[in-house]
Structures are given as structure tokens and as C-alpha cells.
Design a protein around this motif. Structure first.
Motif, PDB file in Angstrom:
ATOM      1  N   SER A 147     -15.097 -10.189   1.443  1.00 25.70           N
ATOM      2  CA  SER A 147     -13.793 -10.607   1.955  1.00 25.70           C
ATOM      3  C   SER A 147     -12.818  -9.437   1.816  1.00 25.70           C
ATOM      4  CB  SER A 147     -13.269 -11.806   1.169  1.00 25.70           C
ATOM      5  OG  SER A 147     -14.109 -12.929   1.327  1.00 25.70           O
ATOM      6  N   PRO A 148     -11.946  -9.233   2.809  1.00 24.29           N
ATOM      7  CA  PRO A 148     -11.030  -8.096   2.730  1.00 24.29           C
ATOM      8  C   PRO A 148      -9.928  -8.327   1.698  1.00 24.29           C
ATOM      9  CG  PRO A 148     -10.536  -9.423   4.653  1.00 24.29           C
ATOM     10  CD  PRO A 148     -11.783  -9.997   4.060  1.00 24.29           C
ATOM     11  N   VAL A 149      -9.472  -7.243   1.118  1.00 25.22           N
ATOM     12  CA  VAL A 149      -8.305  -7.245   0.237  1.00 25.22           C
ATOM     13  C   VAL A 149      -7.191  -6.540   0.986  1.00 25.22           C
ATOM     14  CG1 VAL A 149      -7.344  -6.395  -1.929  1.00 25.22           C
ATOM     15  CG2 VAL A 149      -9.692  -7.270  -1.858  1.00 25.22           C
ATOM     16  N   LEU A 150      -6.064  -7.237   1.201  1.00 20.83           N
ATOM     17  CA  LEU A 150      -4.963  -6.658   1.958  1.00 20.83           C
ATOM     18  C   LEU A 150      -3.906  -6.100   1.023  1.00 20.83           C
ATOM     19  CD1 LEU A 150      -6.342  -8.163   4.327  1.00 20.83           C
ATOM     20  CD2 LEU A 150      -4.041  -8.557   5.222  1.00 20.83           C
ATOM     21  N   ARG A 151      -3.473  -4.893   1.329  1.00 21.54           N
ATOM     22  CA  ARG A 151      -2.370  -4.249   0.639  1.00 21.54           C
ATOM     23  C   ARG A 151      -1.506  -3.569   1.706  1.00 21.54           C
ATOM     24  NH1 ARG A 151      -3.936  -7.089  -2.744  1.00 21.54           N
ATOM     25  NH2 ARG A 151      -4.578  -6.584  -4.887  1.00 21.54           N
ATOM     26  N   GLY A 152      -0.290  -4.103   1.893  1.00 23.29           N
ATOM     27  CA  GLY A 152       0.571  -3.575   2.938  1.00 23.29           C
ATOM     28  C   GLY A 152      -0.056  -3.796   4.306  1.00 23.29           C
ATOM     29  N   ARG A 153      -0.145  -2.729   5.090  1.00 21.42           N
ATOM     30  CA  ARG A 153      -0.711  -2.830   6.443  1.00 21.42           C
ATOM     31  C   ARG A 153      -2.189  -2.496   6.477  1.00 21.42           C
ATOM     32  NH1 ARG A 153       0.855   0.634  10.204  1.00 21.42           N
ATOM     33  NH2 ARG A 153       0.266  -0.848  11.850  1.00 21.42           N
ATOM     34  N   ARG A 154      -2.798  -2.324   5.313  1.00 19.05           N
ATOM     35  CA  ARG A 154      -4.197  -1.918   5.280  1.00 19.05           C
ATOM     36  C   ARG A 154      -5.063  -2.994   4.623  1.00 19.05           C
ATOM     37  NH1 ARG A 154      -4.441   3.052   7.226  1.00 19.05           N
ATOM     38  NH2 ARG A 154      -6.706   3.002   7.002  1.00 19.05           N
ATOM     39  N   ARG A 155      -6.286  -3.048   5.081  1.00 17.44           N
ATOM     40  CA  ARG A 155      -7.279  -3.913   4.462  1.00 17.44           C
ATOM     41  C   ARG A 155      -8.379  -3.042   3.872  1.00 17.44           C
ATOM     42  NH1 ARG A 155     -10.317  -7.706   8.458  1.00 17.44           N
ATOM     43  NH2 ARG A 155      -8.203  -8.427   8.915  1.00 17.44           N
ATOM     44  N   VAL A 205     -20.529   0.305   0.715  1.00 16.67           N
ATOM     45  CA  VAL A 205     -19.509   1.349   0.745  1.00 16.67           C
ATOM     46  C   VAL A 205     -18.148   0.681   0.863  1.00 16.67           C
ATOM     47  CG1 VAL A 205     -18.637   3.343   2.042  1.00 16.67           C
ATOM     48  CG2 VAL A 205     -21.107   2.972   1.824  1.00 16.67           C
ATOM     49  N   LEU A 206     -17.156   1.205   0.152  1.00 21.66           N
ATOM     50  CA  LEU A 206     -15.798   0.676   0.231  1.00 21.66           C
ATOM     51  C   LEU A 206     -15.055   1.385   1.366  1.00 21.66           C
ATOM     52  CD1 LEU A 206     -13.582  -1.158  -0.942  1.00 21.66           C
ATOM     53  CD2 LEU A 206     -12.982   0.708  -2.506  1.00 21.66           C
ATOM     54  N   PHE A 207     -14.579   0.568   2.343  1.00 21.35           N
ATOM     55  CA  PHE A 207     -13.865   1.090   3.502  1.00 21.35           C
ATOM     56  C   PHE A 207     -12.411   0.633   3.478  1.00 21.35           C
ATOM     57  CE2 PHE A 207     -18.226   1.131   5.079  1.00 21.35           C
ATOM     58  CZ  PHE A 207     -18.274   2.255   5.894  1.00 21.35           C
ATOM     59  N   THR A 208     -11.595   1.292   4.298  1.00 21.97           N
ATOM     60  CA  THR A 208     -10.247   0.815   4.582  1.00 21.97           C
ATOM     61  C   THR A 208      -9.984   0.980   6.073  1.00 21.97           C
ATOM     62  OG1 THR A 208      -7.897   0.952   4.003  1.00 21.97           O
ATOM     63  CG2 THR A 208      -9.108   3.027   4.153  1.00 21.97           C
ATOM     64  N   ALA A 209      -9.084   0.120   6.592  1.00 20.33           N
ATOM     65  CA  ALA A 209      -8.686   0.182   7.994  1.00 20.33           C
ATOM     66  C   ALA A 209      -7.337  -0.507   8.121  1.00 20.33           C
ATOM     67  CB  ALA A 209      -9.718  -0.486   8.900  1.00 20.33           C
ATOM     68  N   LEU A 210      -6.611  -0.201   9.200  1.00 19.32           N
ATOM     69  CA  LEU A 210      -5.368  -0.907   9.459  1.00 19.32           C
ATOM     70  C   LEU A 210      -5.663  -2.375   9.718  1.00 19.32           C
ATOM     71  CD1 LEU A 210      -3.459   1.598  11.769  1.00 19.32           C
ATOM     72  CD2 LEU A 210      -2.859   0.953   9.425  1.00 19.32           C
ATOM     73  N   ASP A 211      -4.761  -3.231   9.311  1.00 17.24           N
ATOM     74  CA  ASP A 211      -4.915  -4.663   9.533  1.00 17.24           C
ATOM     75  C   ASP A 211      -4.315  -5.047  10.878  1.00 17.24           C
ATOM     76  OD1 ASP A 211      -5.541  -7.359   8.837  1.00 17.24           O
ATOM     77  OD2 ASP A 211      -3.423  -7.675   8.397  1.00 17.24           O
ATOM     78  N   GLY A 212      -4.844  -6.109  11.450  1.00 14.35           N
ATOM     79  CA  GLY A 212      -4.251  -6.644  12.668  1.00 14.35           C
ATOM     80  C   GLY A 212      -4.999  -6.229  13.918  1.00 14.35           C
ATOM     81  N   LEU A 216     -12.400 -16.273  -2.185  1.00  6.70           N
ATOM     82  CA  LEU A 216     -11.148 -16.537  -1.483  1.00  6.70           C
ATOM     83  C   LEU A 216     -10.193 -15.366  -1.699  1.00  6.70           C
ATOM     84  CD1 LEU A 216     -12.437 -19.382  -1.568  1.00  6.70           C
ATOM     85  CD2 LEU A 216     -10.139 -20.315  -1.869  1.00  6.70           C
ATOM     86  N   SER A 217      -9.610 -14.874  -0.616  1.00  6.47           N
ATOM     87  CA  SER A 217      -8.747 -13.697  -0.692  1.00  6.47           C
ATOM     88  C   SER A 217      -7.496 -13.922   0.142  1.00  6.47           C
ATOM     89  CB  SER A 217      -9.496 -12.455  -0.180  1.00  6.47           C
ATOM     90  OG  SER A 217      -8.655 -11.323  -0.156  1.00  6.47           O
ATOM     91  N   THR A 218      -6.318 -13.761  -0.472  1.00  4.11           N
ATOM     92  CA  THR A 218      -5.044 -13.871   0.228  1.00  4.11           C
ATOM     93  C   THR A 218      -4.206 -12.639  -0.070  1.00  4.11           C
ATOM     94  OG1 THR A 218      -4.122 -15.101  -1.645  1.00  4.11           O
ATOM     95  CG2 THR A 218      -5.000 -16.386   0.182  1.00  4.11           C
ATOM     96  N   PRO A 219      -3.404 -12.186   0.881  1.00  2.27           N
ATOM     97  CA  PRO A 219      -2.493 -11.080   0.604  1.00  2.27           C
ATOM     98  C   PRO A 219      -1.426 -11.527  -0.396  1.00  2.27           C
ATOM     99  CG  PRO A 219      -2.761 -11.431   2.971  1.00  2.27           C
ATOM    100  CD  PRO A 219      -3.352 -12.615   2.280  1.00  2.27           C
ATOM    101  N   PRO A 220      -0.827 -10.593  -1.128  1.00  2.00           N
ATOM    102  CA  PRO A 220       0.240 -10.963  -2.063  1.00  2.00           C
ATOM    103  C   PRO A 220       1.495 -11.450  -1.330  1.00  2.00           C
ATOM    104  CG  PRO A 220      -0.001  -8.572  -1.930  1.00  2.00           C
ATOM    105  CD  PRO A 220      -1.135  -9.161  -1.166  1.00  2.00           C
ATOM    106  N   GLY A 221       2.281 -12.309  -2.006  1.00  2.00           N
ATOM    107  CA  GLY A 221       3.528 -12.800  -1.425  1.00  2.00           C
ATOM    108  C   GLY A 221       3.302 -13.911  -0.424  1.00  2.00           C
TER     109      GLY A 221
END
Length: 706
Positions: A82-90, A103-110, A387-392
Motif C-alpha cells: 500500500s502506498p504511503v503518501l507524504r505531501g504530493r508524493r507517494r 524495491v522502494l519507489f517514489t512517484a508523484l501522486d494523482g 490500511l494506509s491514509t495520508p496524514p491530516g
């Protein structure tokens, strides 16, 4: 008669008197894995294994099957998280086809998600595949990553910080002793973590980025074995949980980092309040934060199946918590998280439960009122996790779904629609293409144990009808309150695709029915778990699904203990057994690995009454000379820092000396791995050996891999 490995004749048994009982220990010399005699014995075991493995006709088939099936993933060979969201990135883990480790990746969300970038690849750290990414935790901004790696299965992790923006390490590595939780401060300037090895005092420390870890201040310490720490994105509520053992009830402490008797308090000087103590009744509690200052708790105190509670910050004691959601009879609470409905701006609680193996999701408001059921991906027994939710404030949730025939996949839920959809942004390679094979048939039945207790049993079999009994593999866990949840496994799928039946029993000691089910199979009740397992075997035989000549049993860790007990109690029921990484000497188990941490689960040999219970089922002590044991394959890391590899060595030697069946007792040991996760290139040979061994001794002779 089957040839066994030589035993040094000059060795004398190390029998000892304990509480007036003479406890035999003829193979204690195998506890010393550095001795020349032990090394010679292990080399003989390798020779014996190779001699027999050459005759396992199904070996190439299972290697080929597992080589393809692992690309779809599973609990021990994951392909996606499951993705972990921080700001505009997952951020997310993914293992593509042919890769050894995720492998741990990152990409823009949306919708405008750009190219994916590698954040951390364990194979770049160590091309041998011996270095495992065992834990990772992003700071709240997503700029810094705290990650832990284990090397060669040692389970002595190195904790490091990586700057995600430039890929550079920050500061010096930390050595927490064991895998540690990481709780970031809200401003990314540091984090709390836990230090202390298996025999040391456990401490929560605060590490400031760039500081010398040797001087990290201690904010909490305890003699209890299990210690965890958490802090929400708002950076206010710091919680510390301490427990004497796994699933034994915890003591929960809470500190308000924004308030104190003398005004604001800094992160290095939290003032803790004890809000829950479940060590007397075995109850556990945890505190979570949500949007808009929400503080809520999850506990099984007074509710064996769990409840969700609202917490008043002015009086956070668990006795003052207000119950919002208590599950229906037979429904086990598995998780809860908070979302914000954009159409109403109201905070809602998404509650995850399991009833008879079937997962459910339901939305509730903050009064506890049920709003709606969420349609989940599967229609029968399965598992929802991570289960994964962005903060806030957020209207989005991700989770992982799997069942016995469906590889793990990530799904997304968005409010207010409340519809679950497969996550299509970053599908795991190789896991979404339809299989040309028919899905196995899955049945869930209930059988009766010897004392009449109903126990659930999953049967996974080829879809095609088949008259009469067939080769079967039976497994169960039954310990530490852990559930045998329905989940996709390459090993299960390979066995069934080859024509066999796979059976999974939810025996007592697990968590399938909450804390009472666990208590019914722990401590002095531990024998109930083994009775349930034997009853499952008899059910399969009595209902002509298999026969004793076609039934194999298989398990690892606590499941391996279950198998070891089964083959020593009722050897006539089984044709073969595969036992991996298991406790087998229940008298000396606290002396090995983390064994001293598990006395709440099994009991302690220091107590005469508990010693009697331990000896009643201790596999090593219940090996009987002159017994016709089934074919047995024992597997173990060369060094097991969690359980202790001596268990498998001593058990193998005892069985080899005792058996009169003419069937082999084999020991497979492996360097460079430990008790935990391993690279796919290590997983596949181990599991193909285990399946080929069982096939050879149960008569399963698949024609091809189709």
C-alpha cells in the motif's frame, strides 16, 4: 534400515534433574555449533540430504512452478505494498518479475503522476541478496527516510537515515539491537526509537538528525521485553507501549508534548501518564490520532473481539474511554482509521472486521452510528491488511486484499463514493495477467476437536472433481494470538496445481476468534492447539479426503512446533512431515535466541507445574526409540537468532536414532539467512525441496507444470 548421520560415541548424555524429575538431554552437545564434532555432523547431514533429494522426481516441477508463481507475490514474497503518501508524493514497495527483493519507489501522486524513482534498492546495497530491507518509515514531510536492514539473517539491524531528495545518507548509522519502531517528530528534526538487545533493558530514545547516537537521551525505559513508540503527524501525542510478551496485555503510556505542569515540554522531556494496564487481565490497548484533533483508542479490554473508543484528552485513562464501536458476536476487530468526508466535512471512522474469515469494511460517524458498509474486493474468506491514509484531513484510503486464489493487490477507497477500486497507477508486474489455470476450489468447513470444540478448516483443492482420497498437506499456526488468515501463497498454489489438497486449520492459540481463542491455546492450555491439529488430520482421513499414507504436514516457527508435536504424538497419522525453524526442546528453549521472551506464551520450566505441561508435549523429549516415524524433513538457518538452530539439530539427531520405519529423517541447513524474510532466490529452493519431499512420500506424481 535407513542410514543416519554418525553420532560421536564418546559423548555422554547431558541429563539433568529439574524439580525432582530426571530430564534426558542426550544431544546437548549439538547446541554448540562451533565445535568440530557439530561441524562434522552437519556435513554428514548435508551428504544425507543430497543423497535423498536426488530421488525426488517432482523437484524440477516445483522449482518451475514456484519460479513463476512467486512473480504474483504472497505474504513472504511480496510484490507490492500500500502506498504511503507524504505531501504530493507517494512511496511504495514493488518487486517486478525476476527480481529477488522488493524495491522502494517514489512517484508523484494523482492523475499527473510522473516517472517512478528508486529510493532504495536492497540489491544495490548488497548484490548477494543477503541484505533485507526489514523496516522503513518516512518523515512527515517525506524528505527523510529512516530505514533498517538486516544482513545475513542476523536480526541485528542497522538504522540509517536517507535524504530522499538527493539520495545521500544523513548522519551516522544507529545500532538499536533489535528491529525498532521509528516515530518522527512533526518537523523532521528527529525521531524516537527503541534500543536494547534480547537480554538488555529496553529504552525509548530521542535521536536528533546529525547528532551522535551514542548520546541520544533516554525518555523511557523498562525491563519488559516488548516496547514500542508512536507519534502522530501533529507531533503532540506520544504513546509508549510496554508488554512482558507477545499478546500478553500491555501497559500504555501517553505524553502530551504540548502541555505539562510547567508549561510546554520539549520532545526530550515528555511527562508520561499511564492510561492502561492490561498485564493482569491480558488486555491490550493502543491510541491513534486522526484529523482535527481526534484522539481514539482500540482495545480488547472487556471486549475479547475488540472495540473502538473515543478518548477525552482531559482524562485519557482507558477506564474513561467512551465505546463507539463494539463488534457484533463472532466478528473480530482487525483495524480502524479515520477519514474526512469532503461532502459533509465530517470525520468518520472506517472499521475493518473479520467474521468467519470474511473481511468487512464499515463507516461509522464519531458517535459510533453505522453509516454504510463498504463493498470489499472478495465475496468469501480473504484478508484486508495494510490500511494506509495520508496524514491530516483525507478522503482516501489504500489497503491490500488477498485470498487463497487471489494474489495480493492494492485497492483504493475514496469518499464520498465509498467504492473500492484496484489501484491501477503502479500494478505489480506479472501479478495482474489472468492465469490459464483454473482457480482452485476453496471450502471452509467446521470440524470438532477431541473435546467437542468447533474448529475452522480451509480446504484448497484442484477445481476438477476427483473421486477418492488424494495426497494432502495440512498446516496450522495456533500461537501468539496470530490468525491463519486466508491469503495467497505460491507454495499452496503449487501443491494444488500439482494435484494435491492443501488444508489450513485455525486451531486454538491463534487469534481467529479474539483473545479467548488465544488464551484457550497458550500456557497450560497449549496442548489444546495440538489436539485440534490432530483432530484436523483425523477429519481429513475419516472423510476420505486423504489417507495416512498420503497425508503430509508442514509448518515453520510456531507452526513448525505444531508439526513437531504432531509427528511425535501420532506418527501413524502421517506419511511425511516438514518442520522448519521450530522450538522442539521446551525445557531449554528460554536459553536460545529470543526464547526468554515467550514464557508468557508457553510457560516457564522454572515452575514445576509449567514444566510438567511443557514436558507433556516437548517434541525432543517425546521422541520414543523403536517408533515408526514418518519421513521427516527438518529445515533451519545455519544460525537462527530468533529461535535457535540447536532445536532442529537436536530433534533431528533424536529422531534419526529412534526411528524404525526405514523412512528418512533429514536436516536441511542454510547459511546467510535467518528466521525472517529472505530473497526469492532463497525462498524458491527451500519451498520446492519441501514440496518435492512431501510429494515423494505421499505419492503425488504430477505429470508436468502445464
Amino acid at each position: 534400515m535407513e542410514k543416519v548421520a554418525d553420532v560421536p560415541a564418546r559423548r555422554q548424555p547431558a541429563d539433568e534433574e529439574i524439580h525432582g524429575r530426571l530430564v534426558p538431554d542426550p544431544f546437548r552437545w549439538l547446541e554448540d555449533d562451533t565445535s568440530a564434532e557439530c561441524e562434522r555432523w552437519l556435513r554428514e547431514q548435508q551428504r544425507l540430504l543430497a543423497e535423498h533429494a536426488a530421488a525426488w522426481r517432482a523437484g524440477p516441477l516445483f522449482r518451475a512452478l514456484l519460479g513463476g508463481l512467486t512473480d504474483s507475490g504472497g505474504a513472504v514474497v511480496p510484490v507490492v505494498s500500500s502506498p504511503v503518501l507524504r505531501g504530493r508524493r507517494r512511496f511504495f514497495l514493488r518487486r517486478c518479475a525476476g527480481q529477488d527483493l522488493p524495491v522502494l519507489f517514489t512517484a508523484l501522486d494523482g492523475e499527473d503522476a510522473g516517472a517512478e524513482h528508486v529510493v532504495l534498492d536492497p540489491m544495490r546495497l548488497d548484490p548477494s541478496g543477503r541484505t533485507i530491507l526489514s523496516a522503513w518509515r518516512l518523515s512527515w514531510s517525506g524528505r527523510l527516510l529512516a530505514f533498517q536492514v538486516d544482513v545475513g539473517g542476523a536480526e541485528e539491524p542497522v538504522l540509517q537515515v536517507l535524504d530522499v531528495t538527493d539520495g545521500q545518507m544523513v548522519g551516522q548509522p544507529l545500532a538499536p539491537g533489535l528491529r525498532s519502531p521509528v516515530a518522527w517528530l512533526a518537523d523532521d528534526t528527529g525521531f524516537y526509537y527503541v534500543t536494547g538487545g534480547p537480554t538488555e533493558v529496553r529504552r525509548v530514545r530521542l535521536h536528533r538528525i546529525g547528532d551522535d547516537g551514542a548520546h541520544d537521551p533516554v525518555v523511557f525505559e523498562t525491563q519488559m521485553r516488548h516496547l514500542s513508540v508512536s507519534l502522530g503527524p501533529e507531533g503532540r501525542w506520544l504513546t509508549v507501549s510496554a508488554a512482558p510478551g507477545a499478546q500478553t496485555g500491555n501497559i500504555l503510556h501517553l505524553a502530551d508534548l504540548a502541555q505539562g505542569p510547567a508549561g510546554p515540554r520539549g520532545p526530550a522531556a515528555p511527562e508520561f501518564v499511564r492510561v492502561h494496564d492490561g498485564t493482569a487481565d491480558g488486555s491490550s490497548a493502543l491510541i491513534k490520532t486522526g484529523p482535527r484533533g481526534l484522539l481514539y483508542g482500540i482495545t480488547n479490554a472487556g471486549a475479547p473481539l475488540g472495540r473502538v473508543c473515543l478518548i477525552d484528552p482531559a482524562d485519557p485513562r482507558s477506564t474513561a474511554w467512551t465505546t463507539l464501536v463494539e463488534t457484533a458476536p463472532g466478528s473480530l476487530l482487525s483495524a480502524c482509521t479515520a477519514l474526512t468526508d469532503p461532502s459533509s466535512s465530517q470525520v468518520q471512522l472506517l472499521v475493518s472486521t473479520v467474521s468467519n474469515g470474511v473481511p468487512r469494511l464499515c463507516l461509522h460517524d464519531l458517535t459510533g452510528r453505522k453509516l454504510t458498509d463498504i463493498t470489499t474486493p472478495g465475496s468469501g474468506p480473504g484478508s484486508i491488511s495494510a490500511l494506509s491514509t495520508p496524514p491530516g484531513d483525507t478522503d482516501r484510503l489504500w489497503f491490500t486484499y488477498t485470498d487463497f486464489t487471489t494474489p495480493p493487490a492494492v485497492h483504493r477507497l475514496t469518499l464520498p463514493q465509498g467504492q473500492c477500486q484496484p489501484e491501477t497507477g503502479h500494478p505489480p508486474a506479472g501479478s495482474t495477467s489472468p492465469s490459464r489455470h483454473e482457480r482452485p476450489a476453496v471450502r471452509q468447513i467446521t470440524y470438532r476437536s477431541a473435546d467437542g470444540t468447533p474448529v475452522s478448516l480451509y480446504l484448497i483443492a484442484p477445481a476438477a472433481d476427483h473421486d477418492g482420497p488424494r495426497p494432502a498437506l495440512l498446516t496450522a499456526y495456533g500461537g501468539f494470538g496470530a490468525s491463519a488468515a486466508p491469503a495467497y501463497s505460491p507454495t499452496i498454489t503449487a501443491w494444488v496445481r500439482a494435484g494435491g489438497i492443501y488444508a489450513v486449520a485455525a486451531i486454538r492459540g491463534g487469534g481467529e476468534q479474539g483473545t479467548t481463542w488465544h488464551a484457550a491455546g497458550k500456557g497450560h492450555n497449549k496442548p489444546n492447539a495440538f489436539t485440534d491439529f490432530a483432530a484436523a488430520a483425523r477429519y481429513l482421513i475419516d472423510h476420505q479426503l486423504t489417507t495416512p499414507a498420503q497425508l503430509a504436514i508442514k509448518g515453520a516457527s510456531h507452526s513448525g512446533l505444531t508439526v513437531a508435536v504432531a509427528l511425535t504424538r501420532d506418527p501413524e497419522l502421517y506419511a511425511a512431515a516438514v518442520c522448519s525453524d521450530a522450538l522442539t526442546d521446551m525445557v531449554r528453549y528460554p536459553r536460545f535466541g529470543l526464547g526468554a521472551w515467550w514464557t508468557k506464551e508457553f510457560g516457564t520450566p522454572d515452575d514445576p507445574a509449567q514444566l510438567d505441561t511443557l514436558l507433556s508435549y516437548s517434541p525432543y523429549h517425546n521422541v520414543r526409540p523403536g517408533t515408526r516415524y514418518p519421513a521427516i524433513l527438518l529445515t533451519s538457518p545455519r544460525t537462527d537468532p530468533r529461535v535457535g538452530a540447536a532445536h532442529m539439530r537436536k530433534f533431528a539427531a533424536a529422531l534419526q536414532q529412534a526411528t524404525t520405519s526405514g523412512k528418512p529423517v533429514l536436516l536441511r541447513t542454510e547459511d546467510g539467512v535467518g528466521h525472517g524474510p529472505r530473497a526469492v532466490s532463497r525462498y524458491t529452493p527451500l519451498q520446492s525441496d519441501a514440496l518435492a519431499f512431501c510429494a515423494h512420500h505421499t505419492g503425488l506424481l504430477p505429470a508436468s507444470n502445464g
